[in-house]
Write a protein that holds these residues in place. Structure first.
Motif, PDB file in Angstrom:
ATOM      1  N   ALA A  86       0.794  -1.143  -0.194  1.00  0.00           N
ATOM      2  CA  ALA A  86       0.150  -0.088  -0.025  1.00  0.00           C
ATOM      3  C   ALA A  86       0.870   1.271   0.077  1.00  0.00           C
ATOM      4  N   SER A  87       0.842   2.021  -1.170  1.00  0.00           N
ATOM      5  CA  SER A  87       1.661   3.195  -1.009  1.00  0.00           C
ATOM      6  C   SER A  87       0.893   4.699  -1.008  1.00  0.00           C
ATOM      7  N   ARG A  88      -0.589   4.446  -1.077  1.00  0.00           N
ATOM      8  CA  ARG A  88      -1.223   5.643  -0.840  1.00  0.00           C
ATOM      9  C   ARG A  88      -2.203   5.595   0.395  1.00  0.00           C
ATOM     10  N   GLU A  89      -2.680   6.517   1.075  1.00  0.00           N
ATOM     11  CA  GLU A  89      -3.697   6.662   1.939  1.00  0.00           C
ATOM     12  C   GLU A  89      -4.748   7.495   1.137  1.00  0.00           C
ATOM     13  N   TYR A  90      -6.083   6.808   1.030  1.00  0.00           N
ATOM     14  CA  TYR A  90      -7.352   7.333   0.373  1.00  0.00           C
ATOM     15  C   TYR A  90      -8.207   8.427   1.375  1.00  0.00           C
ATOM     16  N   TRP A  91      -8.773   9.234   0.887  1.00  0.00           N
ATOM     17  CA  TRP A  91      -9.775  10.018   1.836  1.00  0.00           C
ATOM     18  C   TRP A  91     -11.069  10.089   0.646  1.00  0.00           C
ATOM     19  N   VAL A  92     -12.241   9.545   0.996  1.00  0.00           N
ATOM     20  CA  VAL A  92     -13.307   9.581   0.321  1.00  0.00           C
ATOM     21  C   VAL A  92     -14.100  10.914   0.125  1.00  0.00           C
ATOM     22  N   ILE A  93     -14.047  11.321  -1.048  1.00  0.00           N
ATOM     23  CA  ILE A  93     -14.969  12.507  -1.264  1.00  0.00           C
ATOM     24  C   ILE A  93     -16.390  12.202  -1.637  1.00  0.00           C
ATOM     25  N   LYS A  94     -16.287  11.312  -2.351  1.00  0.00           N
ATOM     26  CA  LYS A  94     -17.834  10.706  -2.618  1.00  0.00           C
ATOM     27  C   LYS A  94     -17.882   9.268  -3.155  1.00  0.00           C
TER      28      LYS A  94
ATOM     29  N   CYS B  24     -18.456   4.909  -2.086  1.00  0.00           N
ATOM     30  CA  CYS B  24     -18.307   3.964  -0.960  1.00  0.00           C
ATOM     31  C   CYS B  24     -17.320   2.846  -1.498  1.00  0.00           C
ATOM     32  N   VAL B  25     -16.226   2.651  -0.694  1.00  0.00           N
ATOM     33  CA  VAL B  25     -15.394   1.512  -0.912  1.00  0.00           C
ATOM     34  C   VAL B  25     -15.363   0.468   0.035  1.00  0.00           C
ATOM     35  N   LYS B  26     -14.801  -0.477  -0.070  1.00  0.00           N
ATOM     36  CA  LYS B  26     -14.719  -1.581   1.078  1.00  0.00           C
ATOM     37  C   LYS B  26     -13.203  -2.309   1.387  1.00  0.00           C
ATOM     38  N   SER B  27     -12.742  -2.626   2.408  1.00  0.00           N
ATOM     39  CA  SER B  27     -11.562  -3.246   2.363  1.00  0.00           C
ATOM     40  C   SER B  27     -11.983  -4.803   2.844  1.00  0.00           C
ATOM     41  N   CYS B  28     -11.446  -5.853   2.163  1.00  0.00           N
ATOM     42  CA  CYS B  28     -12.011  -7.121   2.075  1.00  0.00           C
ATOM     43  C   CYS B  28     -10.620  -8.190   2.155  1.00  0.00           C
ATOM     44  N   PHE B  29     -11.024  -9.481   2.535  1.00  0.00           N
ATOM     45  CA  PHE B  29      -9.944 -10.522   2.128  1.00  0.00           C
ATOM     46  C   PHE B  29     -10.750 -11.747   2.108  1.00  0.00           C
ATOM     47  N   TYR B  30     -10.259 -12.797   1.191  1.00  0.00           N
ATOM     48  CA  TYR B  30     -10.895 -14.154   1.136  1.00  0.00           C
ATOM     49  C   TYR B  30     -10.117 -14.917   1.848  1.00  0.00           C
ATOM     50  N   ASP B  31     -10.991 -15.930   2.396  1.00  0.00           N
ATOM     51  CA  ASP B  31     -10.523 -17.085   3.422  1.00  0.00           C
ATOM     52  C   ASP B  31     -10.070 -18.217   2.315  1.00  0.00           C
ATOM     53  N   LEU B  32      -9.641 -19.052   2.944  1.00  0.00           N
ATOM     54  CA  LEU B  32      -8.963 -20.349   1.841  1.00  0.00           C
ATOM     55  C   LEU B  32     -10.208 -21.047   1.430  1.00  0.00           C
TER      56      LEU B  32
ATOM     57  N   SER C 110     -13.836  -3.478   6.543  1.00  0.00           N
ATOM     58  CA  SER C 110     -14.550  -2.074   6.673  1.00  0.00           C
ATOM     59  C   SER C 110     -14.983  -1.469   5.526  1.00  0.00           C
ATOM     60  N   PHE C 111     -15.939  -0.901   5.627  1.00  0.00           N
ATOM     61  CA  PHE C 111     -16.465   0.223   4.437  1.00  0.00           C
ATOM     62  C   PHE C 111     -15.918   1.666   4.929  1.00  0.00           C
ATOM     63  N   ALA C 112     -15.795   2.463   3.768  1.00  0.00           N
ATOM     64  CA  ALA C 112     -15.369   3.802   3.838  1.00  0.00           C
ATOM     65  C   ALA C 112     -16.255   4.512   2.854  1.00  0.00           C
ATOM     66  N   MET C 113     -17.127   5.285   3.503  1.00  0.00           N
ATOM     67  CA  MET C 113     -17.931   6.379   2.858  1.00  0.00           C
ATOM     68  C   MET C 113     -17.420   7.791   2.820  1.00  0.00           C
ATOM     69  N   GLU C 114     -17.967   8.815   2.315  1.00  0.00           N
ATOM     70  CA  GLU C 114     -17.752  10.422   2.339  1.00  0.00           C
ATOM     71  C   GLU C 114     -17.007  10.453   3.686  1.00  0.00           C
ATOM     72  N   ASN C 115     -15.757  11.227   3.645  1.00  0.00           N
ATOM     73  CA  ASN C 115     -15.047  11.788   4.736  1.00  0.00           C
ATOM     74  C   ASN C 115     -14.276  10.600   5.450  1.00  0.00           C
ATOM     75  N   TRP C 116     -14.054   9.389   4.861  1.00  0.00           N
ATOM     76  CA  TRP C 116     -13.621   8.382   5.761  1.00  0.00           C
ATOM     77  C   TRP C 116     -12.245   8.330   4.901  1.00  0.00           C
ATOM     78  N   TRP C 117     -11.156   7.819   5.657  1.00  0.00           N
ATOM     79  CA  TRP C 117      -9.773   7.605   5.329  1.00  0.00           C
ATOM     80  C   TRP C 117      -9.712   6.094   5.211  1.00  0.00           C
ATOM     81  N   ILE C 118      -8.991   5.691   4.070  1.00  0.00           N
ATOM     82  CA  ILE C 118      -8.876   4.130   4.047  1.00  0.00           C
ATOM     83  C   ILE C 118      -7.527   3.802   3.238  1.00  0.00           C
ATOM     84  N   THR C 119      -6.954   2.777   3.752  1.00  0.00           N
ATOM     85  CA  THR C 119      -5.744   1.870   3.315  1.00  0.00           C
ATOM     86  C   THR C 119      -5.841   0.777   4.028  1.00  0.00           C
TER      87      THR C 119
END
Lengths: 195, 195
Positions: B50-58, B60-68, B76-85
């Motif tokens: 991860a080389s960037r931290e994002y701030w959501v203007i508009k 919805c994004v999500k962070s997720c993973f897949y199990d075996l 987590s979800f990140a919507m307006e005004n949230w930071w995510i990486t």
């Protein structure tokens, strides 16, 4: 005999992240208070407002809570060199959901919230130190969530054993079970399997 | 027409914590890059660093993973005004365990790791801003763990509904189920019950 300042345990710990002069360390140390507690004593109880952050010099403490059925769940253990408080209560000054109590006799330093704020304002180095600690605390919590979401009890047992082997010597089976969220019988089965 | 600087969305967001002059904001804004992504595009994929931290203007994004078993788990979800990486990958520069992808078309600002470090070094106000954000991020993660340890699925569903009612309008049932760690059938049952 003069105190060898560079061998002060708190200084050695801080200097893993920030370099300090004797004068800077003396200033920082003046904000900390030394204390000892016996096994089973509380550092924080539910509904109290956390006013201190503790740094463990020696011994082991745990943060935990009880569900509606009275079952204990352990959020975290803290041993030598670890910092502990209920960060939500400490930061937001809201009643704590947690108990923090001593699993062994412990020796600690603590700093009050007001003093931590003053020290953060007046020492840019300590501000950096705590920012870094906070980042690493966040990573540890993120990994705990990923593990709770995806790993089986057996995998979580094995990870705990790999990561903190000394915990298994120092802490009762009952507490390891409360951390993993399993019965003591399940834990005994896992211990037999991974001997 | 001159830009009304005080109404810049990033400035309004930063000023919830730190007060800024126009010059200070211009300096800070120069470190951020504006970008748009379409639904389903990735901001980060597993094994990337991860080389960037994002701030959501508009959007919805999500962070997720897949199990075996290939099952998706949402951290987590990140919507307006949230930071995510992926903060572990971003801080330690290790391969990410997570995917971050767009649940809707999104508009974002991002800052690279190097720029964030430089901005932290050169702007004490931004250092304070991120220290505070990091503290609140830590509280959110701590509460997620407490909830995973003690709450039933039904309680977790209800808390999510109370805390982020708009999520249920914006995100598919499949994703809400992947966040709660339940099947879509269980989710439907809960939704019927809490209508």
């Amino acid at each position: 005999m003069p105190v060898n300042k560079s061998s002060h345990p708190l200084r050695a710990h801080l200097e893993e992240i920030i370099a300090l002069t004797d004068t800077e360390f003396d200033y920082i140390a003046s904000f900390f208070t030394h204390t000892k507690k016996r096994k089973h004593q509380y550092l924080l109880q539910e509904d109290e407002i956390a006013s201190r952050e503790y740094w463990v010099i020696k011994g082991c403490v745990k943060s935990c809570f009880y569900d509606l059925n009275g079952k204990e769940h352990i959020l975290s253990f803290a041993m030598e060199n670890w910092w502990i408080t209920d960060y939500e209560s400490f930061i937001k000054q809201t009643p704590s959901k947690l108990y923090i109590d001593c699993v062994e006799d412990v020796e600690l330093y603590y700093i009050t919230r007001e003093d931590r704020e003053q020290l953060t304002r007046t020492s840019h180095k300590m501000e950096r130190f705590w920012a870094k600690k906070s980042k690493f605390g966040r990573i540890a919590l993120q990994n705990r969530i990923l593990s709770l979401l995806k790993d089986s009890t057996e995998e979580r047992y094995y990870q705990l054993l790999q990561q903190y082997p000394s915990l298994f010597q120092r802490v009762s089976k009952k507490l390891i079970a409360a951390y993993l969220g399993v019965s003591r019988e399940t834990l005994s089965r896992l211990q037999q399997k991974h001997k």
